[in-house]
Design an enzyme around this catalytic site. Structure first.
Site, short mmCIF file in Angstrom:
data_model
loop_
_atom_site.label_atom_id
_atom_site.label_comp_id
_atom_site.label_asym_id
_atom_site.label_seq_id
_atom_site.Cartn_x
_atom_site.Cartn_y
_atom_site.Cartn_z
N ASP A 172 34.28 42.68 32.15
CA ASP A 172 34.72 42.32 33.50
C ASP A 172 33.93 43.11 34.53
OD1 ASP A 172 36.04 41.59 35.79
OD2 ASP A 172 38.01 42.35 35.18
N HIS A 184 44.63 35.00 34.94
CA HIS A 184 44.45 36.39 35.34
C HIS A 184 45.84 36.98 35.59
CE1 HIS A 184 43.80 39.70 38.26
NE2 HIS A 184 42.74 39.92 37.51
N GLU A 215 39.70 34.57 39.71
CA GLU A 215 40.92 35.30 40.07
C GLU A 215 41.09 35.45 41.57
OE1 GLU A 215 40.40 39.99 39.82
OE2 GLU A 215 39.46 39.02 38.11
N GLU A 254 33.05 38.27 32.81
CA GLU A 254 33.99 37.91 33.88
C GLU A 254 33.48 38.33 35.26
OE1 GLU A 254 38.64 38.99 35.02
OE2 GLU A 254 38.00 38.91 32.92
#
Length: 390
Positions: free
Chosen positions: A200, A302, A252, A226
């Site tokens: 991420d 998320h 997200e 991500e």
């Protein structure tokens, strides 16, 4: 039945050690709960995405802007309420904090509807496609320490999350391309071969740096990459997805069906990650989910927040139709933050005990079955940590 009051509870406490991601370090854990009260004594609970001073700003939007729009309305008219709020806020914020604030109110209205009907949220939506969901353990966050120290800690923490029973894990990056590759290598060493892990970036990179990291990580075989670039950079997402072997995920910080339509039409995602506490609540999440599936894009929600957010997402993941279906369909996972979080572990009168379930149920978590969200926040706990009136 009428709405008589909406209250924001902004909770906070000092973390035992700072945590960070590519954009900042933070020293306090924050949660923003929304309580909607009715004249018949039924109360609903929701949650708004957004920490720290963002939560305090959202509290003002919930109580000073949204509340006057809906007092006296029937909470069961949640779609009418949603569109009334959105249409009146449209000129002032189609994304960001107004939508985060609307999200918390909308989730609370769904909780009320479930309590009125005597049904859990997943049945209000249409029923469970699965009785349990697998959870992945989120950890390996940045701290203000040397790269060598981070590398050693990431390897140990990844191994620890695996030992807890989680079948996958997720790490942070954001130091810079070369150092981030060292962190990725450390996590692969920590979990060993044939264990799923995800990376991420929280939109840390330019497109060229994202290509560097994306290509370098191939030998370590992460499951997804991500938010590699800024959420507005649809072209960058598309270029990365077309050229890299790793799955590209994100979304997200995208809001509403209109924002998601543009993101999906850009064809930049292998995996969509809507945030129900930000994009417009459950009402809008269901429309976004339909858009994702219409674009044949699988969804892994998320999840970041308190036990209210976790419970909401358990219902949504249970009610998510399989895509594309079949005897052994692709299955979604519950994102679970393994770092210190009292608002996840101690908020409820009957805790969800996610980590205990993961350890004893081969990485799986059961779906709440009480009316609405199926949870009851502890009011004494809320009062103790509420900073909203400070």
């Amino acid at each position: 039945m009428k709405i008589i009051k909406i209250t924001s509870h902004v909770l906070s406490y000092d973390l035992p050690e700072p945590l960070g991601y590519s954009q900042q370090y933070y020293h306090k854990r924050t949660a923003h709960l929304v309580e909607v009260e009715t004249d018949e004594g039924i109360t609903g609970w929701g949650e708004c995405f957004g920490a720290g001073t963002i939560a305090l700003g959202n509290k003002a939007i919930v109580e000073k802007v949204i509340q006057p729009m809906v007092l006296g309305m029937n909470p069961m008219d949640r779609d009418a309420i949603w569109h009334r709020i959105y249409n009146l806020l449209r000129d002032h914020g189609q994304k960001g904090m107004p939508m985060q604030s609307l999200s918390g109110v909308d989730i609370a209205l769904w909780d009320i509807a479930g309590k009125v009907a005597g049904l859990p949220l997943h049945q209000l939506i249409g029923g469970k496609h699965r009785d349990r969901v697998q959870a992945y353990g989120y950890g390996m966050m940045l701290r203000p320490e040397s790269v060598d120290s981070l590398v050693a800690r990431f390897q140990d923490e990844a191994a620890s999350i695996k030992s807890m029973g989680f079948k996958a894990t997720k790490m942070k990056v954001g130091l810079g391309p070369k150092d981030d590759v060292r962190l990725i290598e450390a996590v692969r060493k920590g979990v060993g071969d044939d264990y799923k892990f995800m990376v991420d970036a929280n939109h840390a990179y330019t497109t060229s740096d994202a290509f560097y990291v994306g290509r370098a990580m191939e030998e370590f075989d992460p499951y997804w990459f991500e938010e590699p670039v800024a959420p507005e950079d649809y072209d960058g997402y598309r270029e990365l997805r077309q050229s890299l072997k790793v799955n590209i995920s994100g979304g997200e910080v995208e809001f509403s069906r209109w924002g998601w339509r543009a993101l999906l039409e850009a064809r930049g995602l292998d995996i969509a990650q809507p945030e129900v506490c930000a994009l417009g609540g459950i009402s809008e999440y269901l429309r976004v989910l339909a858009l994702c599936h219409a674009h044949f894009t699988p969804v892994v929600n998320h999840v970041w927040g308190s036990a209210v957010a976790v419970a909401t997402n358990l219902h949504l993941l249970a009610a998510m139709p399989p895509l594309p279906g079949g005897l052994f369909p692709w299955e979604p996972m519950l994102e679970f933050d393994t770092t210190d979080n009292k608002f996840r572990d101690d908020l409820l009168t009957e805790p969800l005990n996610i980590q205990g379930q993961v350890a004893s149920n081969d990485g799986f978590v059961a779906i709440p079955d009480g009316p609405g969200l199926g949870i009851t926040p502890d009011r004494d706990f809320i009062r103790h940590f509420d900073i909203g009136n400070a």
